[in-house]
Scaffold this motif. Structure first.
Motif, short mmCIF file in Angstrom:
data_model
loop_
_atom_site.label_atom_id
_atom_site.label_comp_id
_atom_site.label_asym_id
_atom_site.label_seq_id
_atom_site.Cartn_x
_atom_site.Cartn_y
_atom_site.Cartn_z
N PHE A 73 -7.12 -33.45 -11.27
CA PHE A 73 -7.06 -34.89 -11.12
C PHE A 73 -6.89 -35.52 -12.49
O PHE A 73 -7.43 -35.03 -13.49
N GLY A 74 -6.12 -36.62 -12.55
CA GLY A 74 -5.93 -37.34 -13.80
C GLY A 74 -6.99 -38.41 -13.96
O GLY A 74 -7.26 -39.18 -13.03
N ALA A 75 -7.57 -38.49 -15.14
CA ALA A 75 -8.63 -39.47 -15.38
C ALA A 75 -8.11 -40.90 -15.25
O ALA A 75 -8.88 -41.82 -14.96
N ALA A 76 -6.79 -41.11 -15.44
CA ALA A 76 -6.21 -42.46 -15.35
C ALA A 76 -5.36 -42.62 -14.09
O ALA A 76 -4.57 -43.57 -14.00
N ASP A 77 -5.51 -41.73 -13.13
CA ASP A 77 -4.70 -41.78 -11.91
C ASP A 77 -5.29 -42.79 -10.93
O ASP A 77 -6.39 -42.59 -10.42
N PRO A 78 -4.56 -43.88 -10.63
CA PRO A 78 -5.12 -44.89 -9.71
C PRO A 78 -5.20 -44.40 -8.26
O PRO A 78 -5.89 -45.02 -7.44
N LEU A 79 -4.50 -43.32 -7.93
CA LEU A 79 -4.50 -42.82 -6.54
C LEU A 79 -5.67 -41.90 -6.25
O LEU A 79 -5.93 -41.59 -5.08
N THR A 80 -6.35 -41.43 -7.29
CA THR A 80 -7.49 -40.53 -7.08
C THR A 80 -8.64 -40.95 -8.00
O THR A 80 -8.86 -40.36 -9.06
N PRO A 81 -9.39 -41.97 -7.62
CA PRO A 81 -10.55 -42.39 -8.41
C PRO A 81 -11.51 -41.22 -8.63
O PRO A 81 -11.65 -40.35 -7.76
N ALA A 82 -12.15 -41.20 -9.78
CA ALA A 82 -13.03 -40.08 -10.13
C ALA A 82 -14.11 -39.85 -9.09
O ALA A 82 -14.42 -38.70 -8.74
N ALA A 83 -14.69 -40.93 -8.56
CA ALA A 83 -15.76 -40.78 -7.57
C ALA A 83 -15.23 -40.11 -6.30
O ALA A 83 -15.90 -39.24 -5.72
N THR A 84 -14.02 -40.47 -5.88
CA THR A 84 -13.43 -39.86 -4.68
C THR A 84 -13.13 -38.39 -4.92
O THR A 84 -13.38 -37.54 -4.06
N ALA A 85 -12.61 -38.09 -6.11
CA ALA A 85 -12.28 -36.70 -6.44
C ALA A 85 -13.53 -35.83 -6.46
O ALA A 85 -13.55 -34.71 -5.91
N GLU A 86 -14.58 -36.33 -7.07
CA GLU A 86 -15.82 -35.55 -7.18
C GLU A 86 -16.47 -35.35 -5.81
O GLU A 86 -17.00 -34.27 -5.51
N ALA A 87 -16.44 -36.38 -4.96
CA ALA A 87 -17.01 -36.26 -3.62
C ALA A 87 -16.24 -35.24 -2.79
O ALA A 87 -16.83 -34.43 -2.06
N PHE A 88 -14.92 -35.26 -2.90
CA PHE A 88 -14.07 -34.29 -2.19
C PHE A 88 -14.40 -32.88 -2.62
O PHE A 88 -14.60 -31.98 -1.78
N PHE A 89 -14.47 -32.66 -3.93
CA PHE A 89 -14.73 -31.31 -4.43
C PHE A 89 -16.12 -30.83 -4.02
O PHE A 89 -16.30 -29.67 -3.63
N LYS A 90 -17.10 -31.70 -4.07
CA LYS A 90 -18.47 -31.32 -3.72
C LYS A 90 -18.57 -30.91 -2.26
O LYS A 90 -19.33 -29.99 -1.91
N GLU A 91 -17.80 -31.55 -1.39
CA GLU A 91 -17.90 -31.28 0.04
C GLU A 91 -17.09 -30.06 0.47
O GLU A 91 -17.23 -29.61 1.61
N LEU A 92 -16.22 -29.54 -0.41
CA LEU A 92 -15.49 -28.33 -0.05
C LEU A 92 -16.47 -27.18 0.18
O LEU A 92 -17.33 -26.93 -0.67
N PRO A 93 -16.36 -26.48 1.29
CA PRO A 93 -17.30 -25.39 1.57
C PRO A 93 -17.01 -24.18 0.69
O PRO A 93 -15.92 -24.01 0.15
N GLY A 94 -18.00 -23.33 0.54
CA GLY A 94 -17.80 -22.10 -0.21
C GLY A 94 -17.84 -22.32 -1.72
O GLY A 94 -17.97 -23.44 -2.22
#
Length: 441
Positions: A285-306
């Motif tokens: 994820f890009g830190a300046a990417d408006p399409l993937t806010p950091a909070a959304t990216a981190e929540a997605f990664f945390k919820e990935l199983p395994g």
């Protein structure tokens, strides 16, 4: 008065036509692929696969899927310093798809190139391409690299088709939903695209010489210009940019505006299904990417199983050379060290050990469209490449006996329509799937 207006319009069209011809002559460049295949899908579209082979031949296959407004050059730019160059140097066999709607795609009789809808990619193009790659290479699985839409399709693919054909994957800036994204619907652009689908593509490519000069900083041009590789030029953008099919642009806009993402005729809620993905996954994820806010990216990664997962946030606050935006994830100034090398290492940790058993007949119809050696003159080509090159010079009836095109009468074609008041995903509801579904877990 009317005559004067008509004369002015004619003069403007003549100037625009002359400008386009000069631009095309100066900036157009051919594919540098070793082999190019035209794969026919179950609904009779032809989509291109561009193959870049390692010098020693063989190698585990990597499937690369471009973003919504790009094509094969998404992964081959800049030449000599691209993601594909890095993968090939490390011995990987790279296959880049150009989804239907791209300039290279050919629709069946009676259809238009820009009539494609998002479900077509998921249910038709990608299954046909993966089946072809597996049978052509002899490997039972592939690695997957997706930029933006190309990674979103990876997530949807596993939910719909399973992960039996996937060894591992890497996604670049692929939104895991649109929570927290500030989005304003571009009504004018969507209207023009519906009225004249090729227009947006001509305008974008026609303005490509101005991109690097003006460096626009607007929402629909998500690029950190200071982070663009110095070898990326106007020629790069002229050849790489594609106008997405109107239904795709409309559907992406709907998803972003309503934080909703459904596919497979609206039967699959992809956002909810992200919590169940189990393909070994490396996400950037890009830190300046408006399409993937950091909070959304981190929540997605945390919820990935395994535990077989890894996330890399590309920003100065994360020991990177720059704050990456969305587009420059694929051709950043230091992309070789910060993006491409980690992908190679990830694939190396997930080797493909399974091979297809017995002789495989390629069921997907194809033809060799173009053979263009990418390497410098004087290098000895791989034996398999020479064999394909020789086959391409034979009469059409003798090219590939094992890959004869099936009679059109035996194939089923579907007619997809886009509802006038609703994006394509809703218009697809209730339609019968025609794509071959690989085995699921």
């Amino acid at each position: 008065m009317l005559l004067t207006v008509l004369i002015c319009i004619a003069v403007l069209f003549a100037i625009a036509f002359l400008y386009w011809m000069l631009l095309s002559s100066a900036l157009s460049m051919p594919s540098g692929a070793d082999e190019v295949y035209a794969v026919t899908t179950a609904d009779l579209w032809e989509v291109r696969l561009y193959r870049y082979k390692p010098r020693q031949g063989g190698g585990e296959p990597v499937f690369l899927c471009h973003s919504a407004m790009a094509n094969q050059f998404n992964f081959t730019s800049p030449a000599g310093a691209s993601l594909v160059d890095t993968l090939v140097e490390d011995g990987y066999d790279c296959w880049i798809i150009e989804l239907r709607g791209s300039r290279s795609s050919i629709p069946p009789f009676g259809r238009k190139r820009w009539s494609a809808v998002p479900d077509d990619f998921l249910l038709q193009d990608i299954p046909s391409a993966l089946d072809f790659i597996r049978k052509k290479t002899g490997y039972d699985k592939v690695h997957w690299v997706g930029h933006s839409l190309g990674g979103m399709l990876l997530y949807a693919y596993e939910l719909v088709h399973g992960r039996d054909w996937l060894a591992s994957a890497a996604t670049l800036g692929s939104p895991p939903g649109f929570a927290g994204v500030s989005f304003k619907t571009p009504h004018t652009i969507l209207f023009l695209q519906r009225m004249c689908p090729p227009l947006i593509g001509f305008v974008m490519r026609g303005l490509s010489p101005l991109l690097l000069a003006l460096r626009p900083r607007v929402g629909f041009v998500p690029v950190n210009w200071e982070n663009v590789h110095p070898s990326v030029t106007a020629r790069t953008f002229f050849n790489m940019l594609e106008s997405p099919p109107p239904a795709l642009a409309q559907e992406l806009t709907f998803w972003a505006a309503h934080n909703l993402w459904r596919m497979n005729h609206d039967d699959v809620d992809v956002v909810e299904g992200l919590k169940t993905l189990r393909t070994p996954l490396l996400v950037f994820f890009g830190a300046a990417d408006p399409l993937t806010p950091a909070a959304t990216a981190e929540a997605f990664f945390k919820e990935l199983p395994g535990r077989d997962k890894k996330m890399i946030m590309l920003g100065k606050g994360h020991d990177c050379s720059a704050d990456y935006n969305h587009a420059d994830l694929a051709f950043g100034r230091n992309g070789a060290e910060e993006v491409f090398r980690p992908i190679v290492e990830w694939f190396g940790k997930h080797p493909i050990t399974e091979r297809l058993k017995g002789k495989q007949d390629i069921e997907v119809a194809f033809r060799v469209e173009q053979i263009a050696p990418r390497r410098a003159e004087g290098l000895e080509e791989a034996p398999e490449s020479a064999k394909v090159r020789a086959a391409s010079k034979k009469p059409a009836a003798k090219k590939k006996p094992s890959a004869k095109r099936k009679p059109a009468a035996k194939k089923k074609a579907t007619s997809k329509k886009v509802a006038a008041k609703r994006p394509a995903a809703k218009a697809q509801a209730g339609k019968k799937r025609v794509a071959k579904k690989p085995p699921s877990d």
